[in-house]
Design an enzyme around this catalytic site. Sequence first.
Site, PDB file in Angstrom:
ATOM      1  N   ALA A  50      58.892  32.812  72.203  1.00 47.46           N
ATOM      2  CA  ALA A  50      57.731  32.525  71.311  1.00 47.46           C
ATOM      3  C   ALA A  50      57.668  33.538  70.167  1.00 47.46           C
ATOM      4  O   ALA A  50      57.831  34.775  70.225  1.00 47.46           O
ATOM      5  CB  ALA A  50      56.425  32.343  71.928  1.00 47.46           C
ATOM      6  N   VAL A  51      57.163  32.981  68.869  1.00 48.18           N
ATOM      7  CA  VAL A  51      57.032  33.940  67.595  1.00 48.18           C
ATOM      8  C   VAL A  51      55.334  33.614  67.405  1.00 48.18           C
ATOM      9  O   VAL A  51      55.150  32.449  67.215  1.00 48.18           O
ATOM     10  CB  VAL A  51      57.933  33.517  66.701  1.00 48.18           C
ATOM     11  CG1 VAL A  51      57.818  34.433  65.230  1.00 48.18           C
ATOM     12  CG2 VAL A  51      59.375  33.911  67.295  1.00 48.18           C
ATOM     13  N   TYR A 110      67.835  26.357  68.972  1.00 47.86           N
ATOM     14  CA  TYR A 110      68.720  26.598  69.996  1.00 47.86           C
ATOM     15  C   TYR A 110      70.094  26.038  69.491  1.00 47.86           C
ATOM     16  O   TYR A 110      71.241  26.612  69.716  1.00 47.86           O
ATOM     17  CB  TYR A 110      68.207  25.802  71.168  1.00 47.86           C
ATOM     18  CG  TYR A 110      67.035  26.320  71.972  1.00 47.86           C
ATOM     19  CD1 TYR A 110      66.678  27.715  71.897  1.00 47.86           C
ATOM     20  CD2 TYR A 110      65.997  25.454  72.387  1.00 47.86           C
ATOM     21  CE1 TYR A 110      65.591  28.308  72.542  1.00 47.86           C
ATOM     22  CE2 TYR A 110      64.806  26.052  72.850  1.00 47.86           C
ATOM     23  CZ  TYR A 110      64.773  27.383  72.906  1.00 47.86           C
ATOM     24  OH  TYR A 110      63.414  28.092  73.577  1.00 47.86           O
ATOM     25  N   GLU A 166      65.201  24.518  79.332  1.00 43.60           N
ATOM     26  CA  GLU A 166      64.644  23.127  78.858  1.00 43.60           C
ATOM     27  C   GLU A 166      63.476  23.437  77.734  1.00 43.60           C
ATOM     28  O   GLU A 166      63.136  24.192  77.678  1.00 43.60           O
ATOM     29  CB  GLU A 166      63.684  22.806  80.190  1.00 43.60           C
ATOM     30  CG  GLU A 166      64.785  22.152  81.439  1.00 43.60           C
ATOM     31  CD  GLU A 166      64.441  23.206  82.350  1.00 43.60           C
ATOM     32  OE1 GLU A 166      63.915  24.225  82.102  1.00 43.60           O
ATOM     33  OE2 GLU A 166      65.716  23.032  83.172  1.00 43.60           O
ATOM     34  N   ASN A 214      59.804  19.175  70.551  1.00 43.39           N
ATOM     35  CA  ASN A 214      59.470  20.313  69.855  1.00 43.39           C
ATOM     36  C   ASN A 214      60.917  20.554  69.194  1.00 43.39           C
ATOM     37  O   ASN A 214      61.644  21.269  69.371  1.00 43.39           O
ATOM     38  CB  ASN A 214      59.608  21.487  71.059  1.00 43.39           C
ATOM     39  CG  ASN A 214      59.207  22.828  70.332  1.00 43.39           C
ATOM     40  OD1 ASN A 214      59.405  23.008  69.338  1.00 43.39           O
ATOM     41  ND2 ASN A 214      58.661  23.835  71.352  1.00 43.39           N
TER      42      ASN A 214
HETATM   43  C1  LIG Z   1      60.630  27.863  68.189  1.00 35.58           C
HETATM   44  C2  LIG Z   1      60.045  29.440  67.641  1.00 35.58           C
HETATM   45  C3  LIG Z   1      60.470  30.398  68.640  1.00 35.58           C
HETATM   46  C4  LIG Z   1      61.311  29.610  66.483  1.00 35.58           C
HETATM   47  O1  LIG Z   1      61.065  31.013  66.218  1.00 35.58           O
HETATM   48  P1  LIG Z   1      61.217  31.412  64.786  1.00 35.58           P
HETATM   49  O2  LIG Z   1      61.293  32.805  64.507  1.00 35.58           O
HETATM   50  O3  LIG Z   1      60.390  30.556  63.571  1.00 35.58           O
HETATM   51  O4  LIG Z   1      62.616  30.958  64.295  1.00 35.58           O
HETATM   52  P2  LIG Z   1      63.778  31.448  63.172  1.00 35.58           P
HETATM   53  O5  LIG Z   1      62.942  32.053  62.021  1.00 35.58           O
HETATM   54  O6  LIG Z   1      64.629  32.597  63.984  1.00 35.58           O
HETATM   55  O7  LIG Z   1      64.739  30.353  62.986  1.00 35.58           O
HETATM   56  C5  LIG Z   1      65.864  30.080  63.435  1.00 35.58           C
HETATM   57  C6  LIG Z   1      66.452  28.804  62.877  1.00 35.58           C
HETATM   58  O8  LIG Z   1      65.754  27.628  63.804  1.00 35.58           O
HETATM   59  C7  LIG Z   1      65.483  26.750  63.079  1.00 35.58           C
HETATM   60  N1  LIG Z   1      63.883  26.319  63.064  1.00 35.58           N
HETATM   61  C8  LIG Z   1      63.293  27.408  63.296  1.00 35.58           C
HETATM   62  N2  LIG Z   1      61.984  26.759  63.100  1.00 35.58           N
HETATM   63  C9  LIG Z   1      62.081  25.577  62.338  1.00 35.58           C
HETATM   64  C10 LIG Z   1      61.255  24.680  61.871  1.00 35.58           C
HETATM   65  N3  LIG Z   1      59.793  24.748  62.255  1.00 35.58           N
HETATM   66  N4  LIG Z   1      61.575  23.446  61.595  1.00 35.58           N
HETATM   67  C11 LIG Z   1      62.838  23.231  61.470  1.00 35.58           C
HETATM   68  N5  LIG Z   1      63.853  24.225  61.872  1.00 35.58           N
HETATM   69  C12 LIG Z   1      63.567  25.399  62.441  1.00 35.58           C
HETATM   70  C13 LIG Z   1      66.071  26.667  61.759  1.00 35.58           C
HETATM   71  O9  LIG Z   1      67.307  26.429  61.679  1.00 35.58           O
HETATM   72  C14 LIG Z   1      66.117  28.279  61.532  1.00 35.58           C
HETATM   73  O10 LIG Z   1      66.983  28.665  60.651  1.00 35.58           O
HETATM   74  P3  LIG Z   1      66.552  28.963  59.207  1.00 35.58           P
HETATM   75  O11 LIG Z   1      65.346  29.704  58.954  1.00 35.58           O
HETATM   76  O12 LIG Z   1      67.487  29.867  58.580  1.00 35.58           O
HETATM   77  O13 LIG Z   1      66.532  27.511  58.735  1.00 35.58           O
HETATM   78  C15 LIG Z   1      58.890  29.384  67.012  1.00 35.58           C
HETATM   79  O14 LIG Z   1      58.650  28.181  66.230  1.00 35.58           O
HETATM   80  C16 LIG Z   1      57.897  29.396  67.915  1.00 35.58           C
HETATM   81  O15 LIG Z   1      57.320  30.355  68.484  1.00 35.58           O
HETATM   82  N6  LIG Z   1      57.163  27.930  68.457  1.00 35.58           N
HETATM   83  C17 LIG Z   1      56.300  27.882  69.563  1.00 35.58           C
HETATM   84  C18 LIG Z   1      56.762  28.447  70.855  1.00 35.58           C
HETATM   85  C19 LIG Z   1      57.955  27.357  71.368  1.00 35.58           C
HETATM   86  O16 LIG Z   1      57.797  26.121  71.238  1.00 35.58           O
HETATM   87  N7  LIG Z   1      58.743  27.987  72.016  1.00 35.58           N
HETATM   88  C20 LIG Z   1      60.078  27.366  72.643  1.00 35.58           C
HETATM   89  C21 LIG Z   1      59.770  26.850  73.842  1.00 35.58           C
HETATM   90  S1  LIG Z   1      61.165  25.898  74.660  1.00 35.58           S
END
Ligand SMILES: CC(C)(COP(=O)(O)OP(=O)(O)OC[C@H]1O[C@@H](n2cnc3c(N)ncnc32)[C@H](O)[C@@H]1OP(=O)(O)O)[C@@H](O)C(=O)NCCC(=O)NCCS
Length: 164
Positions: free
Chosen positions: A89-90, A134, A122, A127
């Site tokens: 998570a971020v 991933y 999973e 999401n």
């Molecule tokens: C999923 C999560 C961890 C992604 O973290 P993040 O730091 O924003 O991701 P990144 O910036 O490293 O993104 C890497 C790639 O992932 C994809 N991505 C990330 N967020 C995205 C979004 N909102 N929509 C579409 N693609 C997305 C893109 O391909 C992205 O690359 P790009 O920015 O060059 O297009 C974040 O949205 C989060 O914390 N979500 C809530 C918790 C969660 O759902 N965790 C996963 C549980 S299984």
Amino acid sequence: MAEQRKAPSRDEIIITRMSEHDLLEIVEIEEQSGLSKWGWAAYYAELQSGNRDLMLIARVARSSIIESPIAGYIVARETAGELHINNVAVRSEYRRRGIGAALLDRVIAEARRRKVNAAFLEVRSANQPAQALYEKSGFKAIARRANYYSEPQEDAVVMSLVLG
Ligand SMILES: CC(C)(COP(=O)(O)OP(=O)(O)OC[C@H]1O[C@@H](n2cnc3c(N)ncnc32)[C@H](O)[C@@H]1OP(=O)(O)O)[C@@H](O)C(=O)NCCC(=O)NCCS
């Protein structure tokens, strides 16, 4: 002559192992991220299990002397020659800056160093941001588990990455 604009440099992402001192912030990020709840005690127990190389936090470097907040974290575990990614998570205000990808890359690198064969996780079927993250790191959907999640009830998509 017009001043030349410099391209904005990417944030420097600093990744370190998680410690007990980080857990209040970790739980705060977990709560704002809508993840299945682990809570303080489960993270604490995981730290005590000797799994610290696969429990990482990320901060974004700042020039000030005040330490920046934890921007994100990942918790994975090696079991029977497989890597299981449990939580990533971020903080919402730090998303789309490459932090999730950097955390994922780091645990995958650690798994490769350990000669782990494959990584699994999973994710909620709705999401899309997490599935996109991933997929960008090479994971592929291999199965679906019906009604795996509750509150709200939802299927899980099982994703895997061959490392060997
Ligand atoms: C999923 C999560 C961890 C992604 O973290 P993040 O730091 O924003 O991701 P990144 O910036 O490293 O993104 C890497 C790639 O992932 C994809 N991505 C990330 N967020 C995205 C979004 N909102 N929509 C579409 N693609 C997305 C893109 O391909 C992205 O690359 P790009 O920015 O060059 O297009 C974040 O949205 C989060 O914390 N979500 C809530 C918790 C969660 O759902 N965790 C996963 C549980 S299984």
